[in-house]
Structures are given as C-alpha cells and as structure tokens.
Design an enzyme around this catalytic site. Sequence first.
Site, PDB file in Angstrom:
ATOM      1  CG  ASP A  92      -2.941  40.102   2.110  1.00 20.91           C
ATOM      2  OD1 ASP A  92      -4.105  40.459   2.366  1.00 20.91           O
ATOM      3  OD2 ASP A  92      -2.002  40.235   2.928  1.00 20.91           O
ATOM      4  CG  HIS A  93      -6.363  38.593   4.415  1.00 16.40           C
ATOM      5  ND1 HIS A  93      -5.104  39.152   4.365  1.00 16.40           N
ATOM      6  CD2 HIS A  93      -6.541  38.219   5.713  1.00 16.40           C
ATOM      7  CE1 HIS A  93      -4.556  39.122   5.564  1.00 16.40           C
ATOM      8  NE2 HIS A  93      -5.400  38.548   6.404  1.00 16.40           N
ATOM      9  CG  ASP A 157      -3.135  41.073   9.383  1.00 15.81           C
ATOM     10  OD1 ASP A 157      -3.923  40.526   8.597  1.00 15.81           O
ATOM     11  OD2 ASP A 157      -2.292  40.448  10.049  1.00 15.81           O
ATOM     12  NE  ARG A 445      -3.265  34.286  15.534  1.00 11.14           N
ATOM     13  CZ  ARG A 445      -3.381  35.598  15.450  1.00 11.14           C
ATOM     14  NH1 ARG A 445      -4.301  36.129  14.667  1.00 11.14           N
ATOM     15  NH2 ARG A 445      -2.586  36.396  16.125  1.00 11.14           N
ATOM     16  CB  SER A 641      -7.703  37.911  13.678  1.00 10.18           C
ATOM     17  OG  SER A 641      -7.981  38.936  12.761  1.00 10.18           O
ATOM     18  NE  ARG A 643     -10.741  37.583  12.175  1.00  9.06           N
ATOM     19  CZ  ARG A 643     -10.583  36.283  11.941  1.00  9.06           C
ATOM     20  NH1 ARG A 643     -11.560  35.443  12.148  1.00  9.06           N
ATOM     21  NH2 ARG A 643      -9.440  35.813  11.494  1.00  9.06           N
TER      22      ARG A 643
END
Length: 748
Positions: A92-93, A157, A445, A641, A643
């Site tokens: 999806d990203h 995520d 965000r 995030s 990440r």
Amino acid sequence: MAVDQIKRLYESMPGKLDQARRRFGRPLTLAEKILVAHADDFAKQEWSRGKAQLRLRVDRVSLQDATGQMALLQFMQAGKKQVAVPSTVHCDHLIRAESGAAADMERAIAENREVYDFLHSTSKKYGIGFWKPGAGIIHQVVLENYAFPGGLMIGADSHTPNAGGLGMAAIGVGGADCGEAMAGLAWEVLDPKLIGIHLTGKLSGWSSPKDVITYLCGLLTVKGGTNKIIEYFGPGAESISATGKGTICNMGAELGATTSLFHFDDRMAAYLRATDRADVARLAEQHRQHLVADPEVLRDPRKFYDEVVEIDLSELEPHIVGPHSPDRARPISKLAAEVKKEGWPAQIRQALIGSCTNSSYEDMRRAAHIAMQALKAGVKAKTPFLVTPGSERIYQTIKRDGIMDTFQKIGGTVLANACGPCIGQWKRSDVGKEETNTIVSSFNRNFPGRNDGSASTLSFLTSPEIVTALAFGGTLEFDPVHGTIPGPDGKPFRFTAPEGEELPAQGFAGGDAGYEAPAADGDRVQVVIAPSSERLQLLQPFPRWDGGDFGELPILVKTKGKTTTDHISPAGAWLRFRGHLDRISDNMFLGAVNAFTGEAGKGVNPVTGEAGKTFTQNARDLKAKGVSWIVIGDENYGEGSSREHAAMSPRYLGCKVVIVKSFARIHETNLKKQGILPLTFAKSADYDLFEQADRVSVRGLAALAPGKPVEVVIHKAGGKTVPIQCLHTMTDEQIGWFKAGSALNALT
C-alpha cells in the site's frame, strides 16, 4: 486467525483473568485483560505500570510494503522455515499518487516490480498472506478481515492501533519486533500506564469521531500518550460506529500512545457481521464480559486508570489541527481568526479525503452528502478534490452506491486504494517546491514535508465532511458549520449537517479482494532478490560491542526542536530504497535541524572541519576513517512513524549512542533493537552543554545494568571536561542486545 484460535483464546480468559484479579487484588480494565491473557508466563511476569517489561505472545503480525521489506530481511536471518504466528504483507505504501487510480497503479507495478516480487515470493515461501498492490491500505484491510475483540497484534506501522476500533490491542512496532514474533519469540513492551477516556453524550450534527481525537491531540499533545494505553469507555463510546472507533484509535499514534482501544459493543458485532465474520461476532457476544472492563472499573474509573479524561460528545465541536503538528488544535469556528493572526495562506490549494484514518463507508457517505448539497444548489468546488478509498471493498461499494459518481461530478479525482499523499507518495504539479501553500485532508499526520515532500506546505487535518465543505469554500476562513458561501445566484448558501449510514444497506460489494495465500510447500519457492538491485540488499550482522567504553566520540549532529522519524529518515521518494540499507542511508537526518547552525540536513564534519556537507556524507567519511559518533537530541526524539530505518541507518553508518531529553516509544525500542545505546539526560538542561567541537565519552559500560545511571563526560576543545549523568530504560535482555550488537545477533 482461524475462528477456533479465537475460541481457544476466549475460553482461556476466565482462568487467567481470575488469577490476575487475585494477584493484583482488584478488578481489571480491558487493556489489562488483554495483556494478561497474552502473557508469555503470567506467574513469572512482573507487573508494574511504567516500569516492568512485559513478555507477550501476539496473535498476529502485519507488515506493509515499505517497512515490511526490512522486517522480512531480518526474519530471513533467523533461519526459520515458516512464520510462527498468522502474518500478512500489504502493498500500500509504494503507489505514488499523481494522475488517478488506473495510471498510478500501472506506474507503481512497473516501478516497484522487483520489490513486489520479493514480497510476494517471501510471503509464499514463509507462510505469509499476501495482499497485492491496490487491495487496500493495511489498517483498513486488517479491520475488515483480521481484527477481533480482545486480540493482540503488532504491525510494522505506527497506525496499527486502527484495529482498536474492534477492541483489539494493536500496536505499532519496528520491523525487528515483527521479525522476532514471526520467528516464534515472545514480544516485549514496557508495561503501559493507562489513560481512561470516559465518553458521555452522543455525536450529532457536524461533529464526528475525528473530532474526538483531534480534540484529544490538542489536550494531551503529541507526547501525552507515550508508554500509555488509551482506553475508551462509557455510553458515548457505544454510540460511535466501529469504523469511527477505528478513526479515533488510528490517530492515537499522534499522541505517542502504545495503543488505543474500545470496549466490545453491539456496533462492533454489527461490523463483524457486515464483513462476513458472524462467527467471530457470536463468539465475542458469548464472552462479552471478558472484552470490556470489569463493572467496578466502570463505576469508579479513577481508581483504576492513571488518568481519566471526560468528554461529553454532545458538546464537542468540529475541530481542525495544524499546521506542522497534529496537536495544534482548535474548533473550526476559531480557525479563521488564527489564520489572519498567523498570516497563513487562507486559500486552500488541495482538499483530500480518505486514507487509513477516514475511508470507511460512513466517512464516504457523509462526505458525499455534503457534495450532493452543493451539486443540487449549483455550487462549484473551488479546490481540487482527491479521494483515496481505503480498500477494494470500500471502492467497489461506494462505486455501486453512487458515492464515487458524486465525487467525480464535483471534479474529484479517485486515487488508488493506497496510502499515497498521506505518507508522502504524492507528486504535485500545482505548486512550486518551495511555494508556501495550504492543504486540508482527513489524514492523520501533518509534519512538514509529510504529504508532498515540501516543508512549505501547511497541512491541516479534519473530518472528511469538513474537508469536503472546505473544498467548496476554497479558504480556511470559511466555517462550514456556521458560515455561508455565495450560491450561483449570488445569494448565501449554507450547508446542512452531514448524514450517512455507518454500514451499507445492501451490504459490502464483492469482487477480487486482492489476497493470495502462501504456497502449500514453501521449500519449493525461491526468494527473488537480484544481486545488482538498488532496491533490495541482504543484511549483514552489525558488529558486536567490543567490551570497552566509548571514548571521545565526535558529535555528528545535535538536533534542535521536533526531530521525528520523518526528519531522521524521510519517506517520499526514499520509500523506493526501504529494502536497501546502504542506499537509503543517504537520507539520514536530511530533515533534522542542526542546533549549531539552524540549517536542516547539513553540518560540519567533526574530524576535517569541512562545512556544508550532508550528515550522511560526514558519517560516511567518519566510517571510512574508523571513527564512531554520537547524536544529541531534543524532546520526544523519534516521534512519528515506526520506521526502523531511522535507527538502522545511524547504526550502519557508525552511531554508537543517542542522548536526548526524551524519546518517543517506538523509536527508543528500535534503537535498542539495533544495538545503539539510547540515553536520556538526568537533567534536561544538560542538552545546552554540548558544543559543536566537543567530544563525548560514555564510561562504565561493562557495569551497565537496569536502572543504573550512565556516566557521560563532555570533552571541551581547551581540555576541560564536564561530567554529567544520563539514564536508560534497558532491561537485562536489552543490555544483552547492546552487547551482542543487535537484538537479532542475540538470537542467532
């Protein structure tokens, strides 16, 4: 997760919860029930909010195609044949929003084929469910297919808590955490404190679930939920749809919360049945008493939560937050005056609805109701309007029910069922790169550069229906709730409050959901990684700690102000390198503000004295010389995030220690996982002691122990030394990760 597994969990809960009540000597909140039910070893587990480290067994792991690459590369190092818990990958990203759904999907598949092939082949080999590009945004797909009341899941995520809309404790983590859970290990998290949100009254008129969380963002701030679970309860909670609850839980990430969740109720059961999970709904109804807080908690919540917030939904005004931070909140009625005072551009250049936060059927129906009013009155949209459906199921349903047609009639562009502009995958041509401009969206965000890569874009967040109305007003000075805009006849036109069903009367539309099951025999599947790839790179273990102290490390960067993971490891165009550690490390600290110069992304080489180079260029030079380095940071360092690249890139390029005023939860864990020593100042004012030419020693590492302060010495250019104390939150196990060089090293 199979229904029989959910049944076994529910049937195990009475005994476990009774044991916990006896041990704690009191009734339990819902969050406590879920944590207790998933304890790896309840008898041996220490329970102390804000202090103990919990070892838990998760029900499910979810990965998306950006952070999921590194998670899978780390899982592969564990040498397992199959994942130990149900897991899924969602593409999806990596789909860039530019022209519209069809063209954007075609381009994404061509551009990202090698990454998709890697994710697809890895999923097939290791027993992971694969959701192909265009199937939907990870959190929406999880809510529609996998989330269930009382469950515990982790996801790579930060907005994984979206599943709290169905009463699930869903927690955003780094990829290493996911890889370890998939390998069969218990997952570790700090025993969170609890915030209880008591909801009374009922939403009406323009007020929506989005306003509950945007109001809370302003009240609690972006670090108010750090290391806390936010639990919603009360009669007001029962009046909110399951997807509305999901919106609220999703944006709990903006509070820094470990997760957010609601008590099980009839609205959740209705959603489970509407999404073809009647068997799960029946099970939850049969075990309802275990999926809500104990009655004594509801009668006197202040005895059981660390903090309680009261919200009367009947009095809640529509809110809008921004720019630059999701906790800059105010009612929509007060926005116009603030826009004038601050000198922000009032003209709205883009209006966007959808995303994982607000792409439910109810959201789309209420937004379409606003659009239909304008169409009927002949009012034209003044702002380009973009729509991001959350999943193929949502897309097909709103297409069947005429909602998509309504959006297209007002000039709306339908984007792919993907993250797109919400996470920086948005190629704009309507403004210049450095042109100050304003956008409004229903996303979650809004840090500078978050949506389109431009720090000059001022991003405001609100509900889909307010966004839709603002597209017709064209300006932040329009208050859709109280104001009017000119109609085609010049007379004032006023919108009436939005309306919309929470679930489609005809049920959700069917079609190709985009799911592919793993191979029956994974041994026959070969993982696809081209040796010459710029997108993917097999990982090599980080070096172990050599047993000595860190002596006179140079400061690569001292960051000033907000330093999110977007600042440490930007997304946008860099998403394409998420599976290649060396390549993506070129973006390290590109957005971080240098406290010594005020410049973003650049600093002085602490060895050569050369100025004007990026932090990555300086770090690579130090690494080539065999020189390790340190980072000094400000408050809530690493918010945003999940990440883990924001930890892996510094580690890869030679970072040994990060010392800050305070950490965001996920990032601190990611640093620990990658073998970086995360420290906080015992006195926040010590941040001001560090100067550009200083060297920093960290002493007594051989005696590193839980709860024991760490000695840090600042070496000044003239030979003066300044000793300070720093603190850490590492457990014995996490100290083992540090000594091994990373958590993964400690496992293999």
